[in-house]
Design a protein around this motif. Structure first.
Motif, PDB file in Angstrom:
ATOM      1  N   ASP A  23      53.677  64.986  33.968  1.00  0.00           N
ATOM      2  CA  ASP A  23      54.500  64.863  33.130  1.00  0.00           C
ATOM      3  C   ASP A  23      54.173  65.023  31.577  1.00  0.00           C
ATOM      4  OD1 ASP A  23      56.459  64.099  35.038  1.00  0.00           O
ATOM      5  OD2 ASP A  23      56.149  61.811  34.729  1.00  0.00           O
ATOM      6  N   ALA A  27      55.953  67.813  29.362  1.00  0.00           N
ATOM      7  CA  ALA A  27      56.246  67.524  27.747  1.00  0.00           C
ATOM      8  C   ALA A  27      55.765  68.824  27.043  1.00  0.00           C
ATOM      9  CB  ALA A  27      55.665  66.033  27.414  1.00  0.00           C
ATOM     10  N   SER A  66      59.741  65.224  23.089  1.00  0.00           N
ATOM     11  CA  SER A  66      58.955  65.756  24.195  1.00  0.00           C
ATOM     12  C   SER A  66      57.895  64.625  24.448  1.00  0.00           C
ATOM     13  CB  SER A  66      57.796  66.705  23.378  1.00  0.00           C
ATOM     14  OG  SER A  66      58.967  67.904  22.971  1.00  0.00           O
ATOM     15  N   LEU A  69      59.441  62.280  27.290  1.00  0.00           N
ATOM     16  CA  LEU A  69      59.626  62.595  28.526  1.00  0.00           C
ATOM     17  C   LEU A  69      58.176  62.249  29.328  1.00  0.00           C
ATOM     18  CD1 LEU A  69      60.799  66.285  28.096  1.00  0.00           C
ATOM     19  CD2 LEU A  69      61.831  64.298  28.995  1.00  0.00           C
ATOM     20  N   ARG A  72      59.003  59.370  31.892  1.00  0.00           N
ATOM     21  CA  ARG A  72      60.574  59.391  32.423  1.00  0.00           C
ATOM     22  C   ARG A  72      60.550  59.255  33.848  1.00  0.00           C
ATOM     23  NH1 ARG A  72      61.101  64.515  35.692  1.00  0.00           N
ATOM     24  NH2 ARG A  72      59.185  65.363  35.729  1.00  0.00           N
ATOM     25  N   THR A  83      66.699  60.229  24.460  1.00  0.00           N
ATOM     26  CA  THR A  83      66.834  61.685  24.351  1.00  0.00           C
ATOM     27  C   THR A  83      68.048  62.270  23.997  1.00  0.00           C
ATOM     28  OG1 THR A  83      66.613  62.176  26.587  1.00  0.00           O
ATOM     29  CG2 THR A  83      64.714  62.164  25.495  1.00  0.00           C
ATOM     30  N   SER A 103      65.240  68.599  25.971  1.00  0.00           N
ATOM     31  CA  SER A 103      64.628  67.173  26.492  1.00  0.00           C
ATOM     32  C   SER A 103      65.763  66.343  27.250  1.00  0.00           C
ATOM     33  CB  SER A 103      63.888  66.392  25.361  1.00  0.00           C
ATOM     34  OG  SER A 103      64.956  65.813  24.426  1.00  0.00           O
ATOM     35  N   ALA A 107      65.813  64.955  31.022  1.00  0.00           N
ATOM     36  CA  ALA A 107      65.668  63.576  31.437  1.00  0.00           C
ATOM     37  C   ALA A 107      67.056  63.344  32.522  1.00  0.00           C
ATOM     38  CB  ALA A 107      65.898  62.639  30.210  1.00  0.00           C
ATOM     39  N   THR A 110      66.419  64.213  35.786  1.00  0.00           N
ATOM     40  CA  THR A 110      65.259  63.044  36.427  1.00  0.00           C
ATOM     41  C   THR A 110      66.216  61.708  36.931  1.00  0.00           C
ATOM     42  OG1 THR A 110      63.301  63.669  35.057  1.00  0.00           O
ATOM     43  CG2 THR A 110      63.409  61.499  35.789  1.00  0.00           C
TER      44      THR A 110
END
Length: 419
Positions: A23, A27, A66, A69, A72, A83, A103, A107, A110
């Motif tokens: 991650d 980012a 960034s 993230l 996340r 974000t 971003s 997200a 995710t």
């Protein structure tokens, strides 16, 4: 190529075991992509660089989203809200706006990959509406520009891709779970079959040993009792001992031979005993001094192998119990009757009158060596054998003395085993 594939597989395993490192790298990649995107200006022949420089506020927002993230996986919904809020802020006040919404797209993917489908589409629709509406209504460019429609498309694709990944992951997990369950089921079935086979062999060994050893015990007691006064009768009793021991060895050899490998030439080829040799079985008890009467009304049928063997073993064990535990002068009756689609096997004894001597003198010392009924395995083995083929067994004392054992056996064995 082999070393390259090995290196890639090793890298994937390391990234799976260190998700924060992945991650963090993601980012950094997103930050670089947003900065490059903020330097580009749409042109007729594609993006052009060098004509645009993002302001300080946009750079700070890109760095902040960034960094957001990185956690996340731990808090996907919180990262999406954070974000999306900063992306809407940039779309509303940036002139021109930097691609901070990238971003929010990550997200949203995710969240979609870690929640259920209804939540994915509710959250995805809200995110698409919020970001696209902010760009269309508060941006300085016309609402129909390619950048505004691109936000709508990217957020929609992120939600769809996340949902597809979640579905594939659930499908793979379900396949693994079914495979593991099938493996456990196979192991349990194998253990069950082994336990059933051990129980069957134990029952056969008990029936063989109990029957023949009881006869040997009785005849040896007779021989010892009459050795001095009646040597001819003692010789006859010892002859019965020899025959019983030989029969016991033969049946034990046949039973143990079942444990051999299928290709072993010494494996037994003789059929299992059944009602066809009932007369021979009864003769051994008569020679041991137990009067046995046999009545058959089975219409000469040939029952399945499992039923035939069960009937034989039940009669054998029941007469053995009479021989061991009934009083002197006891008499036994055996009946085999066909009733419809069942075979009724009944063994009765009268317990023996107190004042009636046995046909063959048996000393009390020989009787005392017989095991007690309590704690024995005879009745238990008979019940298990009858239950295995779907029959019923009843056993208990008779009114006026003696004992009664009755087995009702189906003429079609439940196990389907005719051997």
């Amino acid at each position: 190529m082999t070393s390259l594939a090995t290196g890639l597989a090793r890298t994937q395993r390391w990234l799976r075991s260190h998700p924060m490192a992945f991650d963090g790298a993601l980012a950094v990649v997103v930050l670089v992509a947003m900065i490059v995107g903020s330097l580009a200006v749409s042109g007729v022949h594609g993006p052009q660089f060098g004509n645009r420089t993002p302001d300080v506020r946009s750079v700070l927002l890109m760095v902040v989203v960034s960094v957001a993230l990185v956690p996340r996986r731990r808090n996907p919904m919180g990262v999406l809200i954070f974000t999306s809020a900063l992306s809407a802020l940039e779309l509303s006040f940036g002139d021109p706006s930097a691609p901070v919404a990238m971003s929010a797209v990550i997200a949203l993917y995710t969240v979609a990959s870690r929640t259920d489908r209804p939540t994915t589409w509710r959250v995805g629709l809200l995110t698409m509406t919020g970001l696209t509406g902010s760009a269309m209504f508060f941006g300085s460019t016309p609402w129909y520009t390619q950048e505004n429609l691109g936000i709508f498309a990217w957020t929609g694709m992120a939600a769809a891709a996340g949902d597809a990944v979640r579905s594939r992951r659930a499908f793979i997990d379900a396949i693994k779970e079914r495979a593991e369950r099938a493996e456990r089921t196979r192991e349990e079935e194998a253990r069950r079959r082994v336990a059933e086979e051990r129980l069957r062999i134990a029952r056969d060994l008990h029936d063989v040993v109990a029957h023949h050893i009881a006869l040997v015990n009785v005849q040896a007691g007779v021989a010892a009792h009459v050795m001095d006064k009646r040597p001819d009768q003692a010789k006859e009793a010892l002859s019965h001992v020899r025959e019983a021991s030989r029969s016991a060895l033969n049946e034990l050899r046949a039973t143990v031979g079942l444990l051999r490998q299928s290709g072993d030439p010494e494996a037994p080829t003789e059929p299992a005993p059944g009602l066809g040799v009932l007369d021979e079985l009864v003769t051994t008890f008569r020679q041991a001094g137990l009067p046995v009467e046999v009545a058959r009304a089975d219409d000469g049928i040939q029952p399945p192998g499992a039923v035939d063997l069960a009937a034989y073993r039940i009669i054998q064990e029941a007469l053995t119990n009479v021989q061991k535990h009934a009083g002197p002068g006891a008499r036994a009756e055996v009946s085999v009757i066909r009733v419809g689609r069942t075979l009724e096997v009944t063994v009765l004894d009268d317990g023996g009158p107190e004042d009636a001597p046995a046909l063959t003198p048996v000393p009390e010392t020989a009787r005392e060596s017989a095991p007690e009924t309590e704690g024995g395995h005879g009745l238990l083995g008979m019940r298990e054998r009858v239950g295995a083929i779907g029959g019923r067994l009843s056993a208990g004392p008779r009114y006026g003395g003696g004992f009664r054992i009755q087995a009702i056996l189906p003429l079609t064995a439940r196990t389907g085993d005719d051997g």
